[in-house]
Each structure stands twice: as structure tokens, then as C-alpha cells.
Motif scaffolding. Structure first.
Motif, PDB file in Angstrom:
ATOM      1  N   TRP A 169       0.827  -1.215   0.000  1.00  0.00           N
ATOM      2  CA  TRP A 169       0.000   0.000   0.000  1.00  0.00           C
ATOM      3  C   TRP A 169       0.854   1.255   0.000  1.00  0.00           C
ATOM      4  CZ3 TRP A 169      -3.173  -2.357   4.586  1.00  0.00           C
ATOM      5  CH2 TRP A 169      -4.014  -3.355   4.078  1.00  0.00           C
ATOM      6  N   ARG A 170       2.005   1.204   0.646  1.00  0.00           N
ATOM      7  CA  ARG A 170       2.897   2.384   0.718  1.00  0.00           C
ATOM      8  C   ARG A 170       3.428   2.762  -0.653  1.00  0.00           C
ATOM      9  NH1 ARG A 170       4.687   6.538   0.861  1.00  0.00           N
ATOM     10  NH2 ARG A 170       6.101   7.554   2.355  1.00  0.00           N
ATOM     11  N   ASN A 171       3.421   1.833  -1.600  1.00  0.00           N
ATOM     12  CA  ASN A 171       3.923   2.100  -2.948  1.00  0.00           C
ATOM     13  C   ASN A 171       2.856   2.646  -3.890  1.00  0.00           C
ATOM     14  OD1 ASN A 171       6.902   1.016  -3.695  1.00  0.00           O
ATOM     15  ND2 ASN A 171       6.080  -0.088  -1.936  1.00  0.00           N
ATOM     16  N   SER A 172       1.640   2.828  -3.395  1.00  0.00           N
ATOM     17  CA  SER A 172       0.570   3.356  -4.232  1.00  0.00           C
ATOM     18  C   SER A 172       0.356   4.839  -3.948  1.00  0.00           C
ATOM     19  CB  SER A 172      -0.737   2.599  -3.974  1.00  0.00           C
ATOM     20  OG  SER A 172      -1.804   3.178  -4.708  1.00  0.00           O
ATOM     21  N   ARG A 173       0.056   5.585  -4.983  1.00  0.00           N
ATOM     22  CA  ARG A 173      -0.300   7.000  -4.818  1.00  0.00           C
ATOM     23  C   ARG A 173      -1.708   7.145  -4.240  1.00  0.00           C
ATOM     24  NH1 ARG A 173       2.420   6.167  -9.570  1.00  0.00           N
ATOM     25  NH2 ARG A 173       4.233   7.472 -10.010  1.00  0.00           N
ATOM     26  N   PHE A 174      -2.457   6.061  -4.260  1.00  0.00           N
ATOM     27  CA  PHE A 174      -3.833   6.058  -3.749  1.00  0.00           C
ATOM     28  C   PHE A 174      -3.967   4.896  -2.766  1.00  0.00           C
ATOM     29  CE2 PHE A 174      -3.697   7.766  -8.029  1.00  0.00           C
ATOM     30  CZ  PHE A 174      -4.357   8.979  -7.892  1.00  0.00           C
ATOM     31  N   PRO A 175      -3.302   4.988  -1.619  1.00  0.00           N
ATOM     32  CA  PRO A 175      -3.219   3.835  -0.703  1.00  0.00           C
ATOM     33  C   PRO A 175      -4.568   3.401  -0.146  1.00  0.00           C
ATOM     34  CG  PRO A 175      -2.332   5.818   0.333  1.00  0.00           C
ATOM     35  CD  PRO A 175      -2.537   6.156  -1.110  1.00  0.00           C
ATOM     36  N   THR A 176      -5.464   4.334   0.138  1.00  0.00           N
ATOM     37  CA  THR A 176      -6.764   3.944   0.690  1.00  0.00           C
ATOM     38  C   THR A 176      -7.538   3.094  -0.318  1.00  0.00           C
ATOM     39  OG1 THR A 176      -6.834   5.941   2.050  1.00  0.00           O
ATOM     40  CG2 THR A 176      -8.922   4.790   1.664  1.00  0.00           C
ATOM     41  N   GLN A 177      -7.495   3.496  -1.565  1.00  0.00           N
ATOM     42  CA  GLN A 177      -8.150   2.732  -2.621  1.00  0.00           C
ATOM     43  C   GLN A 177      -7.518   1.352  -2.749  1.00  0.00           C
ATOM     44  OE1 GLN A 177      -9.290   4.502  -6.664  1.00  0.00           O
ATOM     45  NE2 GLN A 177      -7.380   3.460  -7.136  1.00  0.00           N
ATOM     46  N   SER A 178      -6.211   1.289  -2.688  1.00  0.00           N
ATOM     47  CA  SER A 178      -5.511   0.016  -2.786  1.00  0.00           C
ATOM     48  C   SER A 178      -5.868  -0.902  -1.618  1.00  0.00           C
ATOM     49  CB  SER A 178      -3.997   0.258  -2.835  1.00  0.00           C
ATOM     50  OG  SER A 178      -3.294  -0.938  -3.044  1.00  0.00           O
ATOM     51  N   GLN A 179      -6.001  -0.329  -0.433  1.00  0.00           N
ATOM     52  CA  GLN A 179      -6.397  -1.129   0.733  1.00  0.00           C
ATOM     53  C   GLN A 179      -7.783  -1.740   0.524  1.00  0.00           C
ATOM     54  OE1 GLN A 179      -6.036   1.118   4.402  1.00  0.00           O
ATOM     55  NE2 GLN A 179      -4.111   2.034   3.712  1.00  0.00           N
ATOM     56  N   GLY A 180      -8.722  -0.925   0.054  1.00  0.00           N
ATOM     57  CA  GLY A 180     -10.069  -1.425  -0.169  1.00  0.00           C
ATOM     58  C   GLY A 180     -10.115  -2.523  -1.209  1.00  0.00           C
ATOM     59  N   ASP A 181      -9.368  -2.357  -2.286  1.00  0.00           N
ATOM     60  CA  ASP A 181      -9.348  -3.370  -3.339  1.00  0.00           C
ATOM     61  C   ASP A 181      -8.720  -4.671  -2.850  1.00  0.00           C
ATOM     62  OD1 ASP A 181     -10.514  -1.522  -4.990  1.00  0.00           O
ATOM     63  OD2 ASP A 181      -8.711  -1.086  -6.146  1.00  0.00           O
ATOM     64  N   THR A 182      -7.660  -4.550  -2.048  1.00  0.00           N
ATOM     65  CA  THR A 182      -7.007  -5.742  -1.508  1.00  0.00           C
ATOM     66  C   THR A 182      -7.973  -6.539  -0.648  1.00  0.00           C
ATOM     67  OG1 THR A 182      -4.859  -4.606  -1.498  1.00  0.00           O
ATOM     68  CG2 THR A 182      -5.074  -6.579  -0.139  1.00  0.00           C
ATOM     69  N   ARG A 183      -8.661  -5.851   0.230  1.00  0.00           N
ATOM     70  CA  ARG A 183      -9.587  -6.550   1.130  1.00  0.00           C
ATOM     71  C   ARG A 183     -10.759  -7.164   0.360  1.00  0.00           C
ATOM     72  NH1 ARG A 183      -8.446  -1.656   4.880  1.00  0.00           N
ATOM     73  NH2 ARG A 183      -6.906  -2.538   6.327  1.00  0.00           N
ATOM     74  N   ALA A 184     -11.224  -6.467  -0.674  1.00  0.00           N
ATOM     75  CA  ALA A 184     -12.313  -7.011  -1.487  1.00  0.00           C
ATOM     76  C   ALA A 184     -11.863  -8.284  -2.203  1.00  0.00           C
ATOM     77  CB  ALA A 184     -12.782  -5.967  -2.494  1.00  0.00           C
ATOM     78  N   LEU A 185     -10.654  -8.274  -2.726  1.00  0.00           N
ATOM     79  CA  LEU A 185     -10.150  -9.440  -3.445  1.00  0.00           C
ATOM     80  C   LEU A 185      -9.923 -10.613  -2.492  1.00  0.00           C
ATOM     81  CD1 LEU A 185      -9.350 -10.467  -6.215  1.00  0.00           C
ATOM     82  CD2 LEU A 185      -7.051  -9.558  -5.856  1.00  0.00           C
ATOM     83  N   MET A 186      -9.387 -10.320  -1.314  1.00  0.00           N
ATOM     84  CA  MET A 186      -9.201 -11.377  -0.320  1.00  0.00           C
ATOM     85  C   MET A 186     -10.545 -11.978   0.089  1.00  0.00           C
ATOM     86  SD  MET A 186      -6.281  -9.535   2.037  1.00  0.00           S
ATOM     87  CE  MET A 186      -6.217 -10.812   3.297  1.00  0.00           C
ATOM     88  N   ALA A 187     -11.543 -11.143   0.282  1.00  0.00           N
ATOM     89  CA  ALA A 187     -12.861 -11.635   0.681  1.00  0.00           C
ATOM     90  C   ALA A 187     -13.484 -12.496  -0.416  1.00  0.00           C
ATOM     91  CB  ALA A 187     -13.779 -10.462   1.013  1.00  0.00           C
ATOM     92  N   ALA A 188     -13.303 -12.095  -1.671  1.00  0.00           N
ATOM     93  CA  ALA A 188     -13.855 -12.869  -2.780  1.00  0.00           C
ATOM     94  C   ALA A 188     -13.227 -14.259  -2.844  1.00  0.00           C
ATOM     95  CB  ALA A 188     -13.648 -12.128  -4.094  1.00  0.00           C
TER      96      ALA A 188
END
Length: 586
Positions: A169-188
Motif C-alpha cells: 500500500w505504501r507504494n501506491s499513490r492512492f493507498p486507501t483505494q488500494s487497501q479497499g481493493d485488496t480486502r475485497a479481493l481477499m474476501a472474494a
């Protein structure tokens, strides 16, 4: 092992498809980035206990997804609750083909027995790199395209390695968005894991295992039989070309050969393809891709089949040349590999067209991508938009208009204007972009954006300008796309079709016109009534009706005498055509 009977097999096939759909619905509804939530750039798949894809999405760019993980974490050592992750293109030999695509993979267990794997795959909008969005025509090195995650174990026995995620997440310019996408993918993925266990509970693990084995063997047998019906003994060849790599190399040609031996082995050979490019159009093609692509084509008439690892098994050997456009050496950039992938898929249709004397679809355009980045109201924004194109006509029907690649969709106007500092001034079909033919190629799209931010930078990815999609059986090629800045004003200028770094200001207008698909059959054979309907529907202009179809329309009505005279000048036609031959009869 308990055999799976035919009725149960169909129930399991349907249950697996339902599990995929449920995973994708969860991902779509919980992800934060527009490219996942609105564009729907994500896929899921179920695998057998050995890691072979048993039920996959209809996307022919996957390779061996489980293999790269198993090299570092042997399958026999995996536990219930484990979750694995990677986006390493070179480390996976092209199983994932550009770094924005994240693969999450989990083994599923039933009463301590491994019964399969579940995959969730999604495009993350920004993972660092040279420019916001991580994909830029200016990239000349794979390391400029964002953080690279080798196959890692993200969860062990249900415990998450949060340090890995925080680093990502620290490597993204949009870390909050990246966090949300990561959690969504893990949940799926976790949902898919539960559904696979449910299937084992219902049918028993032995029946489930046999069902997956039957689906794999059935797909392999069907694809192989269809290939035998299409390709004669000997070698069939086809070549297709992309315009440029954005770094001065142009054109770049894919040269394909498919050999059927007398003993019915199939050998796919791309060793004569041009050398790798300096720019990011290289496609690290996994050896499974030709079988997946041809499998997707031949299974269209078999709705009861699924696309899975059986497709690649129908191709006995795949030959690639290291250092070529389809087998580049690291760290060649890969971010815009979709452009080459689309030409590769069209070239597969070209092989079929050669083998069948034209009984195959014409070529499609490569879908267009723009990235508009900047700052508005003190906040960064990134508008990544994949824009629809026209697909090739078929021997029995017109091509499809405005196709948003595979399962993707457009950004609705209301969503776009609420989310980004732009106003959509125009959105419709691109007139005359469909290739003329007995069956017309699909038309591309026009999207016109007005910039409302004080300053923004745009990247453009358009191909098939100098080498437009070819027509078949006398059909003409599709039209080309282009990007126009401030159209119809003294400041109008055409942007390079593969470019980045163009600065835009408030009030500037960016017009994107995308290309269409090739036509099928001689355009003079298209019924006059169909040409008239095309003109009235906004697909074909009066000029094109007369020039390309030989149909002269005056005051909204066909002129029968002029049309007969025009069609008497019928130009010659061969198997493949570019539109240039129009000039001789215009």
C-alpha cells in the motif's frame, strides 16, 4: 475413486459457475477503485487439487496460475487458511502479464484433504511506478511499472502478514483505494473457498475430483477435435502487425504458424515474431495462451463446455523465441501488453481464416486506453478509461459495435462526472469506422472529455492506425482511431496514438475516436436495405454507402439506377483486404 455421473457433472459445472459469479459480485460491490467496481476488470477461477484450472473465466490470457506459487511453496505443505499472492510477470513466466494485475490464490480443504484452489484476479489502478496509474507509454523498463510482488504467502493458517500489505500500500499513490481493493479481493477468494468446500460437502470430495477431471478431459477432447476439423495436415501461417512501441520501433509483426502433423499433433510456433520492443508493448505470453485462445474460439458453439486447462493440453507444443515480442527478456516493459494481446487474438482468427478459406471472423481493433491524471481541489485524481472498439464481422453476421474488452463496461456518464473533474461532451458510435462488407464490421466509439481541473496530464494508447484491422473474404478493413485535442478550434491538434506527458488545462477538450472491426464478404453484396438502415442508424455515411457499398442514396432513398451503375464497377476481392483498394474506384 467414486465416478461422477453425467447429471451430477452438469450440476457441479453449474455450481462452479455460480461460485464464480458470487465471487465476482462480492468483488464488484466491495472494491473501491473504479477500474474494478465500474470497469469490472477482474476474473475468478476454480482449480483441481493439483492446481489445474478446471473452471475458468472466458479470458484467454491466463497461464499456469498455481505453478509459480508451488515452486516456492510446495502444494503438499500448504495449510487450510493459507493465501498466496503475486503480480510478478517474469517470475510467473507470463501467468500474469502486467504488474497491475494482482493474483490471490487459496487452497481449499475438506476435512483435512486438499480439494482444489480458488483464484481472484484484479487490476489495481496504481501500484507506483513512473506515472500515476503505473502504466505509461514512456516506460522503458519493467521496474518503472510499479512494485513487483513475487509469489508470497500472505496468510498462514488464517493469520495475515500485514507487513507485506503495508509495504504494498505504501507504494501506491492512492493507498486507501488500494487497501479497499485488496480486502475485497481477499474476501472474494475466501468466499470461493467456502463454496468449493460446500460442493465437497454436498457431492463428496471424490465425486468433485472426478467431475473436475472430466471437465478438463472433455474440454481437451472437444478443442482437439475442433482443431482437427479446422486445420489440415501441414502448416498454416498468419502474420499481423502493431503500429509502434511508442519508442521509435515500428512496425512490429507477430508471425504465427500452426502445424498439424500426420499423427494429429498440434505445434504452435511464434519464433519468427519480431524482436522485443524498447517500449511497453511486449507480451510475455505464457505457453498456455495459444490453447486458451483457440479453445475460447472453438468452444463458442459448445455452451455446455467450460474454458479450462484442457484447452492448452490440446496444443502439444508451443515454440517461442527468447528476446522476441512474445517472449521478451527481463526487464523489458510490459504495461501496454494488452495492445499486442489484442493483435495476437486477431491473428489467431487469421490462422482459422486461412485454414477455412475465410470462414472466420475478421480482425477487431485493440481496445483504447487513456489515463488522465492531475490534481483537483487539492486532491490527486486518476481517470483510467478503457474505451470500446468495433469487433470484426463474422461469416453470418455483422461485427459487434462498441465492445468493452471481454467483461468490461463503460463508465456511466453520471458516475464519471461525479467522480472526476471532467465533463463528457459526447458519447456515441464512430461513423464509418466499421469495415465495409457483406457483413459490416462493428463500429468504434467517440468519447469527448472536457477537462475541469486546472492542470492534467494525459496518456494515450491507440493502435491499428497505420495497420487497421483486416477484413476477410473481400471485406474491407475497419477504420482507425485517433486522439484529437480541442477539435474544431484553432488549437486543434492530433496527439500521437501511443504517447504520454501531454499537459491539458481547464477547458481543454480531448476527443477520442476508436477504430472498428474488419468487414466480411464483398461490400457490394450487402443488401441495399441493410446499407440504408446503416445510414439511417448512424453507422455509415452517405459517402461511404456510395464509395464502399455501391449504394447511392439521395434524399434518404436509394437511387436504383445509380446504384446499379455503381455496383457494375465491382472491384476485385481476395481472401484478406485492406481498405486502400477503395481508392481505385472512388
Amino acid at each position: 475413486m467414486t465416478r461422477c455421473d453425467p447429471v451430477t457433472l452438469e450440476i457441479i459445472r453449474g455450481a462452479a459457475r455460480a461460485a464464480q459469479a458470487e465471487m465476482e459480485a462480492l468483488l464488484e460491490r466491495t472494491a473501491m477503485s473504479a477500474f474494478i467496481r465500474e470497469k469490472k476488470d477482474f476474473y475468478t477461477a476454480l482449480f483441481d487439487a493439483d492446481g489445474a484450472m478446471a473452471v475458468g473465466s472466458d479470458l484467454p490470457i491466463f497461464g499456469d496460475i498455481v505453478g509459480p506459487v508451488a515452486e516456492h511453496f510446495p502444494i503438499a505443505t500448504m495449510h487450510e487458511g493459507d493465501l498466496y499472492w503475486y503480480n510478478d510477470c517474469y517470475g510467473s513466466r507470463g501467468a500474469v502479464s502486467h504488474s497491475n494485475d494482482q493474483v490471490f490464490l487459496a487452497p481449499a480443504f475438506h476435512e483435512g484433504r486438499r480439494i482444489g484452489f480458488v483464484m481472484g484476479w484484479a487490476h489495481f489502478s496504481d501500484i507506483g511506478g513512473l506515472r500515476p496509474g503505473s502504466i505509461s507509454p514512456d516506460a522503458t523498463d519493467h521496474f518503472q511499472e510499479g512494485i513487483i510482488i513475487p509469489p508470497v504467502r500472505l496468510m498462514r493458517d488464517g493469520e495475515t502478514n500485514t507487513d507485506l500489505l503495508r509495504t504494498f500500500w505504501r507504494n501506491s499513490r492512492f493507498p486507501t483505494q488500494s487497501q479497499g481493493d485488496t480486502r475485497a479481493l481477499m474476501a472474494a477468494v475466501r468466499l470461493g473457498e467456502r463454496r468449493l468446500v460446500d460442493m465437497a460437502d454436498r457431492f463428496g470430495p471424490d465425486v468433485l475430483s472426478d467431475a473436475f477431471a472430466q471437465l478438463l478431459s472433455r474440454t481437451e477432447a472437444t478443442v482437439r477435435a475442433q482443431l482437427k476439423s479446422i486445420f489440415p495436415v501441414g502448416t498454416t501461417r498468419f502474420a499481423d502487425t502493431i503500429d509502434s512501441d511508442g519508442q521509435g520501433s515500428a512496425p512490429l509483426t507477430l508471425r504465427l504458424a500452426l502445424t498439424r502433423t500426420p499423427d494429429d499433433r498440434f505445434i504452435f510456433d511464434a519464433t519468427e515474431t519480431d524482436d522485443q520492443a524498447a517500449g511497453p508493448v511486449n507480451l510475455l505470453m505464457h505457453p498456455d495462451v495459444p490453447g486458451m485462445a483457440l479453445g475460447l474460439y472453438v468452444l463458442q458453439d459448445h455452451p455446455g463446455q467450460v474454458l479450462n486447462a484442457g484447452g492448452p493440453r490440446a496444443i502439444d507444443e508451443v515454440r517461442l523465441r527468447e528476446g522476441s515480442l512474445l517472449a521478451p527478456r527481463a526487464p523489458a516493459p510490459l504495461g501496454l501488453r494488452g495492445l499486442t494481446m489484442m493483435r495476437l487474438l486477431a491473428a489467431m482468427h487469421g490462422l482459422v481464416a486461412v485454414a477455412r478459406g475465410g470462414e472466420a471472423p475478421a480482425a477487431h481493433s485493440a481496445y483504447v486506453v487513456i489515463a488522465l491524471r492531475g490534481t483537483a481541489d487539492g486532491k490527486r485524481f486518476l481517470l483510467s478509461d478503457g474505451i470500446g472498439v468495433g469487433y470484426g464481422a463474422r461469416p453470418f453476421a455483422d461485427g459487434t459495435d462498441a465492445v468493452y474488452f471481454v467483461a468490461q463496461e463503460n463508465y456511466p456518464v453520471e458516475f464519471m462526472e461525479l467522480t472526476y473533474p471532467v465533463r463528457l461532451r459526447a458519447y456515441g458510435l464512430n461513423l464509418d469506422s466499421g469495415g465495409p462488407g457483406r457483413f459490416r464490421g462493428g463500429c468504434g466509439v467517440v468519447r469527448e472529455f472536457e477537462v475541469l481541473a486546472d492542470e492534467a496530464m494525459v496518456a494515450i494508447r491507440i493502435d491499428s492506425v497505420k495497420n487497421p484491422p483486416w477484413g476477410v473474404a473481400g471485406g474491407m478493413n475497419g477504420g482507425s482511431g485517433r486522439a484529437v485535442l480541442n477539435p474544431g478550434t484553432p488549437r486543434e491538434r492530433i496527439l500521437a496514438p501511443l504517447s504520454d506527458g501531454t499537459m491539458l488545462g481547464k477547458g481543454d477538450v480531448l476527443r477520442i475516436e476508436t477504430g472498428g472491426g474488419g468487414g466480411w464478404g464483398h461490400p457490394f453484396d450487402r443488401p441495399v436495405a441493410d446499407v440504408l438502415a446503416d445510414v439511417r442508424g448512424g453507422f455509415v455515411s452517405n459517402d461511404s454507402a456510395a464509395r464502399d457499398y455501391g449504394v447511392v442514396i439521395r434524399d434518404g432513398t436509394p437511387d436504383t439506377t445509380a446504384t446499379e451503375a455503381r455496383r457494375a464497377q465491382r472491384p476485385p476481392a481476395g481472401l484478406f483486404h485492406r481498405r486502400e483498394y477503395r481508392d481505385a474506384v472512388a
